[in-house]
Write a protein that holds these residues in place. Structure first.
Motif, PDB file in Angstrom:
ATOM      1  N   CYS A   1       0.767  -1.054   0.109  1.00  0.00           N
ATOM      2  CA  CYS A   1      -0.012  -0.051   0.089  1.00  0.00           C
ATOM      3  C   CYS A   1       0.783   1.243   0.182  1.00  0.00           C
ATOM      4  CB  CYS A   1      -0.851  -0.152   1.291  1.00  0.00           C
ATOM      5  SG  CYS A   1      -1.738   1.451   1.361  1.00  0.00           S
ATOM      6  N   SER A   2       0.759   2.046  -0.826  1.00  0.00           N
ATOM      7  CA  SER A   2       1.539   3.293  -1.015  1.00  0.00           C
ATOM      8  C   SER A   2       1.263   4.360  -0.105  1.00  0.00           C
ATOM      9  CB  SER A   2       1.516   3.835  -2.578  1.00  0.00           C
ATOM     10  OG  SER A   2      -0.078   4.332  -2.640  1.00  0.00           O
ATOM     11  N   GLN A   3       0.049   4.305   0.666  1.00  0.00           N
ATOM     12  CA  GLN A   3      -0.076   5.091   1.650  1.00  0.00           C
ATOM     13  C   GLN A   3       0.920   5.171   2.931  1.00  0.00           C
ATOM     14  OE1 GLN A   3      -2.509   7.530   1.395  1.00  0.00           O
ATOM     15  NE2 GLN A   3      -2.810   6.586  -0.619  1.00  0.00           N
ATOM     16  N   VAL A   4       1.415   3.855   3.092  1.00  0.00           N
ATOM     17  CA  VAL A   4       2.120   3.899   4.226  1.00  0.00           C
ATOM     18  C   VAL A   4       3.465   4.699   3.904  1.00  0.00           C
ATOM     19  CG1 VAL A   4       3.542   1.722   3.425  1.00  0.00           C
ATOM     20  CG2 VAL A   4       3.238   2.189   5.933  1.00  0.00           C
ATOM     21  N   LEU A   5       3.669   4.846   2.850  1.00  0.00           N
ATOM     22  CA  LEU A   5       5.059   5.673   2.548  1.00  0.00           C
ATOM     23  C   LEU A   5       4.757   7.144   2.884  1.00  0.00           C
ATOM     24  CD1 LEU A   5       6.618   4.469  -0.885  1.00  0.00           C
ATOM     25  CD2 LEU A   5       7.335   4.046   1.329  1.00  0.00           C
TER      26      LEU A   5
ATOM     27  N   SER B   1       2.904   7.959   5.065  1.00  0.00           N
ATOM     28  CA  SER B   1       2.641   8.246   6.616  1.00  0.00           C
ATOM     29  C   SER B   1       4.200   8.277   7.279  1.00  0.00           C
ATOM     30  CB  SER B   1       1.958   7.025   7.176  1.00  0.00           C
ATOM     31  OG  SER B   1       2.677   5.983   7.024  1.00  0.00           O
ATOM     32  N   LEU B   2       5.169   8.231   6.654  1.00  0.00           N
ATOM     33  CA  LEU B   2       6.443   8.236   7.348  1.00  0.00           C
ATOM     34  C   LEU B   2       7.047   9.541   7.665  1.00  0.00           C
ATOM     35  CD1 LEU B   2       8.323   5.480   4.902  1.00  0.00           C
ATOM     36  CD2 LEU B   2       7.081   5.197   7.194  1.00  0.00           C
ATOM     37  N   ASP B   3       7.499   9.618   8.845  1.00  0.00           N
ATOM     38  CA  ASP B   3       7.940  10.855   9.395  1.00  0.00           C
ATOM     39  C   ASP B   3       9.488  10.893   9.351  1.00  0.00           C
ATOM     40  OD1 ASP B   3       8.705  13.002  10.940  1.00  0.00           O
ATOM     41  OD2 ASP B   3       7.954  12.320  12.629  1.00  0.00           O
ATOM     42  N   TYR B   4       9.990  11.919   8.270  1.00  0.00           N
ATOM     43  CA  TYR B   4      11.519  11.837   8.183  1.00  0.00           C
ATOM     44  C   TYR B   4      12.246  12.952   8.919  1.00  0.00           C
ATOM     45  CZ  TYR B   4      10.819   8.949   3.722  1.00  0.00           C
ATOM     46  OH  TYR B   4      10.389   7.922   2.968  1.00  0.00           O
ATOM     47  N   SER B   5      11.407  13.590   9.732  1.00  0.00           N
ATOM     48  CA  SER B   5      11.994  14.775  10.481  1.00  0.00           C
ATOM     49  C   SER B   5      13.246  14.413  11.359  1.00  0.00           C
ATOM     50  CB  SER B   5      10.986  15.378  11.547  1.00  0.00           C
ATOM     51  OG  SER B   5      10.502  14.210  12.273  1.00  0.00           O
ATOM     52  N   ASN B   6      13.457  13.284  11.583  1.00  0.00           N
ATOM     53  CA  ASN B   6      14.980  13.052  12.246  1.00  0.00           C
ATOM     54  C   ASN B   6      15.936  12.418  11.171  1.00  0.00           C
ATOM     55  OD1 ASN B   6      14.190  13.881  14.941  1.00  0.00           O
ATOM     56  ND2 ASN B   6      13.117  12.090  15.040  1.00  0.00           N
TER      57      ASN B   6
ATOM     58  N   ILE C   1       9.048  -3.715  -1.506  1.00  0.00           N
ATOM     59  CA  ILE C   1      10.165  -3.264  -2.377  1.00  0.00           C
ATOM     60  C   ILE C   1       9.968  -1.956  -2.882  1.00  0.00           C
ATOM     61  CG2 ILE C   1      11.179  -3.798  -4.686  1.00  0.00           C
ATOM     62  CD1 ILE C   1      10.149  -6.630  -4.598  1.00  0.00           C
ATOM     63  N   THR C   2      10.809  -1.098  -2.627  1.00  0.00           N
ATOM     64  CA  THR C   2      10.780   0.313  -2.942  1.00  0.00           C
ATOM     65  C   THR C   2      11.509   0.851  -4.047  1.00  0.00           C
ATOM     66  OG1 THR C   2       9.847   0.502  -0.553  1.00  0.00           O
ATOM     67  CG2 THR C   2      10.760   2.631  -1.594  1.00  0.00           C
ATOM     68  N   VAL C   3      10.916   1.747  -4.748  1.00  0.00           N
ATOM     69  CA  VAL C   3      12.051   2.011  -5.918  1.00  0.00           C
ATOM     70  C   VAL C   3      11.818   3.791  -5.972  1.00  0.00           C
ATOM     71  CG1 VAL C   3      11.249  -0.040  -7.012  1.00  0.00           C
ATOM     72  CG2 VAL C   3       9.877   1.944  -7.708  1.00  0.00           C
TER      73      VAL C   3
ATOM     74  N   LEU D   1      12.537   3.703   8.577  1.00  0.00           N
ATOM     75  CA  LEU D   1      11.463   4.321   9.036  1.00  0.00           C
ATOM     76  C   LEU D   1      10.337   3.172   8.855  1.00  0.00           C
ATOM     77  CD1 LEU D   1      11.538   7.967   7.732  1.00  0.00           C
ATOM     78  CD2 LEU D   1      11.818   6.973  10.171  1.00  0.00           C
ATOM     79  N   LEU D   2      10.133   2.667   7.692  1.00  0.00           N
ATOM     80  CA  LEU D   2       9.004   1.430   7.415  1.00  0.00           C
ATOM     81  C   LEU D   2       9.376   0.319   8.456  1.00  0.00           C
ATOM     82  CD1 LEU D   2       7.033   1.356   5.213  1.00  0.00           C
ATOM     83  CD2 LEU D   2       8.386   0.418   3.596  1.00  0.00           C
ATOM     84  N   ALA D   3      10.491  -0.141   8.599  1.00  0.00           N
ATOM     85  CA  ALA D   3      10.701  -1.364   9.627  1.00  0.00           C
ATOM     86  C   ALA D   3      10.105  -0.825  11.032  1.00  0.00           C
ATOM     87  CB  ALA D   3      12.214  -1.848   9.621  1.00  0.00           C
ATOM     88  N   GLN D   4      10.463   0.255  11.390  1.00  0.00           N
ATOM     89  CA  GLN D   4       9.991   0.717  12.684  1.00  0.00           C
ATOM     90  C   GLN D   4       8.622   0.825  12.570  1.00  0.00           C
ATOM     91  OE1 GLN D   4      12.901   4.268  13.152  1.00  0.00           O
ATOM     92  NE2 GLN D   4      12.576   3.701  15.357  1.00  0.00           N
ATOM     93  N   LYS D   5       7.970   1.415  11.584  1.00  0.00           N
ATOM     94  CA  LYS D   5       6.512   1.449  11.725  1.00  0.00           C
ATOM     95  C   LYS D   5       5.765   0.140  11.670  1.00  0.00           C
ATOM     96  CE  LYS D   5       2.974   4.142   9.533  1.00  0.00           C
ATOM     97  NZ  LYS D   5       3.004   5.418  10.556  1.00  0.00           N
ATOM     98  N   LEU D   6       6.561  -0.873  11.129  1.00  0.00           N
ATOM     99  CA  LEU D   6       6.102  -2.131  11.006  1.00  0.00           C
ATOM    100  C   LEU D   6       6.165  -2.979  12.344  1.00  0.00           C
ATOM    101  CD1 LEU D   6       7.234  -3.234   7.451  1.00  0.00           C
ATOM    102  CD2 LEU D   6       4.685  -2.626   8.285  1.00  0.00           C
TER     103      LEU D   6
END
Lengths: 184, 184
Positions: free
Chosen positions: B14-18, B20-25, B84-86, B141-146
């Motif tokens: 699901c592309s929505q999860v990308l 939702s990621l917080d890159y502030s750090n 898989i992210t591109v 970030l994705l691994a943490q979210k999961l």
């Protein structure tokens, strides 16, 4: 009758595949196990046979109740990629050795599969009996049978020699495993 | 309108999860990409956007036709564990960077999950633009979210320094990856 009763056991993968493995080129085989020991897939009832206590000899297991255990077991089983293989001491109804073979789909290498060995543990009371050898040889044969192009594992420094004897090598310049831990 | 068209794309997750990621750090973020570049999940149409050619800059891909590609894509998608992210260069309709985050169920650590990064590649024409940084930060970030308890990767000696800067470390005495290859 025995086959009928076997079929009713809730194994994490089909136990027939273990019977189809050819150990003729291996240093060991299930035939060499003493009578009380049985090599087989993990089953739900192993929650009551000390499976989590065995894993706690390897690392932190935390608190996993029976409901959580069965839920995770069923997730793994429905995925069909978790070949968790154990040895039970049937005289004591205890799981005394376990290792996981785990497969990953790839696009590379003609859309092949990679296999990994994880969470290898032999109960401290049963070490030195080559049970670890048997379980690793079994997972090697299983990975080949599943048409994986390679099989890898991560290990501590002191285990390198042990795995070398079983055919695993540190490929020069390519043997590094790096980690980020989110939870300590 | 744009959202409607997005929904029809067959993404591997699901592309929505990308979004939702917080890159502030993080040292980087998708907002810093030049306009022609887009970070997103792999999609079936990437077969025609040079995805396999990109992977061939990493290792042997062999011969994978469109039918095989889509079959494998669908297996991965239904498993739900292959993030898989591109990055696509939309001006050229080419996938120019890719990495896979892959999760594994565990019984250990309170029936947690482990995550791995696999098959990281940046097109040789696009190196030095920190696209690799962005994709690895995204997968972290994705691994943490999961809710994964740890994230690991295997790498060549010359990449250790690069991954160290992104927070990955060789844990002393525990940083070994051993291999058996069945197919060379």
């Amino acid at each position: 009758m025995e086959n009928h009763s076997e079929e009713k056991i809730d194994y994490i993968y089909c136990s027939q595949v273990l019977k189809s493995l050819d150990y003729s080129n291996s240093v060991t085989s299930p035939a060499k196990l003493s009578k009380n020991l049985k090599l087989r897939p993990l089953q739900t009832d192993d929650y009551h046979k000390g499976y989590l206590e065995l894993l706690s000899q390897l690392t932190d297991v935390g608190t996993v109740d029976e409901k959580q255990f069965i839920e995770r077991f069923n997730q793994m089983k429905s995925d069909g990629k978790y070949y968790i293989t154990v040895i039970e001491d049937c005289d004591r109804n205890r799981v005394i050795c376990s290792a996981t073979l785990f497969t990953e789909y790839k696009f590379i290498h003609n859309a092949s599969k990679r296999a990994r060995i994880e969470d290898v543990v032999v109960d401290s009371d049963y070490r030195g009996q080559r049970l670890g050898h048997l379980i690793i040889e079994t997972l090697k044969l299983l990975a080949q049978k599943l048409d994986c192009y390679k099989l890898t594992l991560d290990c501590r420094d002191e285990m390198i020699g042990w795995y070398n004897k079983l055919g695993f090598i540190a490929i020069p310049t390519r043997a590094n495993m790096l980690t980020i831990r989110f939870i300590s």
